[in-house]
Scaffold this active site. Sequence first.
Site, PDB file in Angstrom:
ATOM      1  N   ARG A  62      -7.124 -20.537  -2.164  1.00  0.00           N
ATOM      2  CA  ARG A  62      -5.749 -20.672  -1.154  1.00  0.00           C
ATOM      3  C   ARG A  62      -4.984 -21.410  -1.000  1.00  0.00           C
ATOM      4  O   ARG A  62      -5.189 -23.040  -1.363  1.00  0.00           O
ATOM      5  CB  ARG A  62      -6.835 -20.690   0.696  1.00  0.00           C
ATOM      6  CG  ARG A  62      -5.854 -20.874   1.677  1.00  0.00           C
ATOM      7  CD  ARG A  62      -6.723 -20.694   3.050  1.00  0.00           C
ATOM      8  NE  ARG A  62      -5.427 -19.995   4.253  1.00  0.00           N
ATOM      9  CZ  ARG A  62      -4.653 -20.325   4.457  1.00  0.00           C
ATOM     10  NH1 ARG A  62      -4.467 -21.784   3.822  1.00  0.00           N
ATOM     11  NH2 ARG A  62      -4.030 -20.447   5.448  1.00  0.00           N
ATOM     12  N   ARG A  97       8.401   4.556  -4.694  1.00  0.00           N
ATOM     13  CA  ARG A  97       8.509   3.341  -3.531  1.00  0.00           C
ATOM     14  C   ARG A  97       7.084   2.371  -3.355  1.00  0.00           C
ATOM     15  O   ARG A  97       7.367   0.806  -3.266  1.00  0.00           O
ATOM     16  CB  ARG A  97       8.467   4.173  -2.215  1.00  0.00           C
ATOM     17  CG  ARG A  97       7.967   3.045  -0.873  1.00  0.00           C
ATOM     18  CD  ARG A  97       8.013   4.090   0.496  1.00  0.00           C
ATOM     19  NE  ARG A  97       7.249   3.820   0.223  1.00  0.00           N
ATOM     20  CZ  ARG A  97       6.931   5.292   1.884  1.00  0.00           C
ATOM     21  NH1 ARG A  97       7.882   5.340   2.501  1.00  0.00           N
ATOM     22  NH2 ARG A  97       5.207   5.695   1.813  1.00  0.00           N
ATOM     23  N   TYR A 127       0.808  -1.257   0.083  1.00  0.00           N
ATOM     24  CA  TYR A 127      -0.199  -0.103   0.089  1.00  0.00           C
ATOM     25  C   TYR A 127       0.734   1.132  -0.318  1.00  0.00           C
ATOM     26  O   TYR A 127       1.973   1.230   0.225  1.00  0.00           O
ATOM     27  CB  TYR A 127      -0.532  -0.144   1.452  1.00  0.00           C
ATOM     28  CG  TYR A 127      -0.227   0.039   2.664  1.00  0.00           C
ATOM     29  CD1 TYR A 127      -0.328   1.513   3.489  1.00  0.00           C
ATOM     30  CD2 TYR A 127       0.214  -0.361   3.426  1.00  0.00           C
ATOM     31  CE1 TYR A 127       0.039   2.020   4.243  1.00  0.00           C
ATOM     32  CE2 TYR A 127       0.914  -0.298   4.240  1.00  0.00           C
ATOM     33  CZ  TYR A 127       0.717   0.748   5.087  1.00  0.00           C
ATOM     34  OH  TYR A 127       1.298   1.215   6.205  1.00  0.00           O
ATOM     35  N   LYS A 145       6.576  -1.957   1.961  1.00  0.00           N
ATOM     36  CA  LYS A 145       5.503  -0.839   2.714  1.00  0.00           C
ATOM     37  C   LYS A 145       3.928  -2.001   2.682  1.00  0.00           C
ATOM     38  O   LYS A 145       3.022  -1.681   1.901  1.00  0.00           O
ATOM     39  CB  LYS A 145       4.813  -0.134   2.078  1.00  0.00           C
ATOM     40  CG  LYS A 145       4.175   1.248   2.888  1.00  0.00           C
ATOM     41  CD  LYS A 145       4.255   2.238   2.371  1.00  0.00           C
ATOM     42  CE  LYS A 145       3.382   2.702   3.227  1.00  0.00           C
ATOM     43  NZ  LYS A 145       3.564   3.211   4.994  1.00  0.00           N
TER      44      LYS A 145
END
Length: 284
Positions: free
Chosen positions: A100, A52, A33, A147
């Site tokens: 998953r 970034r 994010y 991040k």
Amino acid sequence: MSRIVYLNGTWLPEADAKVSVFDRGFLFADAIYEVTAVIGGKLIDYHGHSARLQRSLSELGIPCPLSEPSLLDAHREIVHRNGLDEGLIYLQISRGAADRDFAYPAKAEPTLVLFTQAKPILNNPRSETGISIATVPDWRWERRDIKTVQLLYPSMAKMEAMRRGADDAWLVEDGLVTEGSAATAHIVKADGTLVTRGLSNALLHGITRASIIDLARGAGMAVEERAFSVEEAQAAAEAFITSATNFSTSVIKIDEVIIGDGTPGPVSRRLRALYTESRLASAI
């Protein structure tokens, strides 16, 4: 009035923006994010956040769903659609939806979400009063330079700090401050030298941090990029945090120790003023 959210190329009322329960951001925190401040309807330090973002995506092997020009256009458009004058834009990109499995899926379409939050930044009351900090152990993973949305422990740290009557937390590892729950930690020595931890995988490479260091050096301040202990911070002339939404905000108390005279110090206030002036001038 409901906000307008960007989701995978579509503009939707927030109530209609839905992400699959199989999205790996939901199942594995397999997502990154960025947060960009908005003042006067313009983006602050956008290019640093964009760079970034690309680095974080590269580290995780997630392709960016939009080109850089299109991503900038999306930021500008969400500001326009929501009439955002001051606040922030939150962006999240996950690897996408797949059944998953701990192994990354061979093929998945990344999920891209943007939304806005209106909040005071220039006139944030805490910039005038300063904040208090509680120190807590840093028990996060060791790739904090990416991040990611793995924010449970920073949230727990902040809640522990609030339980102890503080505004926020500084995370401590081997006796040394790494960073705040969502901000970079800085101190100012008695001779006016700015001290902030050097970049490594131990902490996020803060965009506002980099800007503040450049401004400090440009103003003739000495800067030391090194780790510092809790005790050194408590004995410092000043302490402060930096982030996209805090700019430079003074820390006036660490645990039970008052910093300086218990009011925002002149260095952090000056750096906030320099940052605000320069970033408003270069906002896009």
